[in-house]
Design a protein around this motif. Sequence first.
Motif, PDB file in Angstrom:
ATOM      1  N   ARG A  69       0.353   6.568  -5.483  1.00 45.58           N
ATOM      2  CA  ARG A  69       1.453   7.702  -5.732  1.00 45.58           C
ATOM      3  C   ARG A  69       2.825   6.983  -4.779  1.00 45.58           C
ATOM      4  N   ASP A  70       2.498   6.619  -3.802  1.00 47.12           N
ATOM      5  CA  ASP A  70       3.784   6.083  -2.950  1.00 47.12           C
ATOM      6  C   ASP A  70       4.432   4.848  -3.512  1.00 47.12           C
ATOM      7  N   SER A  71       3.514   3.771  -4.174  1.00 39.68           N
ATOM      8  CA  SER A  71       4.019   2.786  -4.689  1.00 39.68           C
ATOM      9  C   SER A  71       4.780   2.936  -6.142  1.00 39.68           C
ATOM     10  N   ALA A  72       4.636   4.301  -6.562  1.00 43.70           N
ATOM     11  CA  ALA A  72       5.470   4.732  -7.765  1.00 43.70           C
ATOM     12  C   ALA A  72       5.141   3.877  -9.012  1.00 43.70           C
ATOM     13  N   ILE A  73       3.830   3.172  -9.020  1.00 44.87           N
ATOM     14  CA  ILE A  73       3.714   2.251 -10.098  1.00 44.87           C
ATOM     15  C   ILE A  73       3.493   2.869 -11.415  1.00 44.87           C
ATOM     16  N   PHE A  74       2.988   4.351 -11.243  1.00 43.77           N
ATOM     17  CA  PHE A  74       2.771   5.266 -12.513  1.00 43.77           C
ATOM     18  C   PHE A  74       4.216   5.989 -12.960  1.00 43.77           C
ATOM     19  N   LEU A  75       5.334   5.529 -12.078  1.00 44.90           N
ATOM     20  CA  LEU A  75       6.618   6.344 -12.650  1.00 44.90           C
ATOM     21  C   LEU A  75       7.419   5.293 -13.322  1.00 44.90           C
ATOM     22  N   LEU A  76       7.215   3.887 -13.327  1.00 46.07           N
ATOM     23  CA  LEU A  76       8.067   3.017 -14.139  1.00 46.07           C
ATOM     24  C   LEU A  76       8.233   3.340 -15.528  1.00 46.07           C
ATOM     25  N   ALA A  85      -9.237   8.770  -1.283  1.00 50.35           N
ATOM     26  CA  ALA A  85      -8.129   9.581  -1.065  1.00 50.35           C
ATOM     27  C   ALA A  85      -6.770   8.537  -0.564  1.00 50.35           C
ATOM     28  N   GLU A  86      -7.194   7.684   0.242  1.00 49.26           N
ATOM     29  CA  GLU A  86      -6.226   6.620   0.629  1.00 49.26           C
ATOM     30  C   GLU A  86      -5.688   5.831  -0.389  1.00 49.26           C
ATOM     31  N   PHE A  87      -6.510   5.492  -1.341  1.00 52.28           N
ATOM     32  CA  PHE A  87      -6.272   4.670  -2.532  1.00 52.28           C
ATOM     33  C   PHE A  87      -5.330   5.536  -3.406  1.00 52.28           C
ATOM     34  N   ALA A  88      -5.589   6.646  -3.720  1.00 53.48           N
ATOM     35  CA  ALA A  88      -4.786   7.480  -4.465  1.00 53.48           C
ATOM     36  C   ALA A  88      -3.232   7.746  -3.729  1.00 53.48           C
ATOM     37  N   ARG A  89      -3.301   8.006  -2.572  1.00 54.22           N
ATOM     38  CA  ARG A  89      -1.949   8.052  -1.980  1.00 54.22           C
ATOM     39  C   ARG A  89      -1.074   6.465  -2.155  1.00 54.22           C
ATOM     40  N   GLY A  90      -1.930   5.570  -1.892  1.00 52.94           N
ATOM     41  CA  GLY A  90      -1.019   4.399  -2.236  1.00 52.94           C
ATOM     42  C   GLY A  90      -0.466   4.096  -3.431  1.00 52.94           C
TER      43      GLY A  90
END
Length: 228
Positions: free
Chosen positions: A194-201, A187-192
């Motif tokens: 999300r917060d990195s926004a890498i999927f949003l580029l 869960a911590e990894f998934a949050r990381g």
Amino acid sequence: MSTEREPPVAAYDRAAASRILARFGAAEPFGRVGDAVSEQFLGGARRVDPQLTPLVAASGSHLTSSQLDYLSSRMRLCRSESVTSATHTVVWHDSDGVVNVTHCGPSALGAVVPVVARETTLAMWRALAANEDARPAPLSAGDQVTMAATTTDREPPETFRVGIDTISRALVQHAYLAGQTPYRGPAEFARGLRDSAIFLLGLDSTERRRSSEYLALGIAVLDLFTAA
């Protein structure tokens, strides 16, 4: 004689296709994400026993023989030491009874991420199918032409289904690198991520929202899993 104009012959038009998808996305096609984390959509409590089989690395390498062959034939400029590979094949039955085959490792997260990523995908697919309020009106002739020229999946619901599955696969593959990050729990990894926004580029607003919804639900499911 009809005075109606024929719909324009559209070429590839990502902006127009995004507007069509945005109209669908505005209707909250998955409902509220918090409501999707329920027994109705997750398929009920059950025990999952994934079977893990180690991948066999080639002599002197951390990659398999087939991976090395692929590098030499398709990615000659890529050095093998620059490649992070999974370490195990994972096989299990999901809540739809479908046999899934994927990979995990070399991080310590193990099979939790691929199993939960799949169940999150199924939960969102079920929420999408159950949300009658979000079913789109038929596309106009012009919108149909635009979608046919721009996307593989011409109906917005199917585009969203495929997008969720794509995000799921990306989450699983990024988990190979979890050992190189400060995150030690799934869960911590998934949050990381999300917060990195890498999927949003490079995504438009509708795609960003879809990614955020998936990660929010995935984190919630992972929290439930790790709290059990």
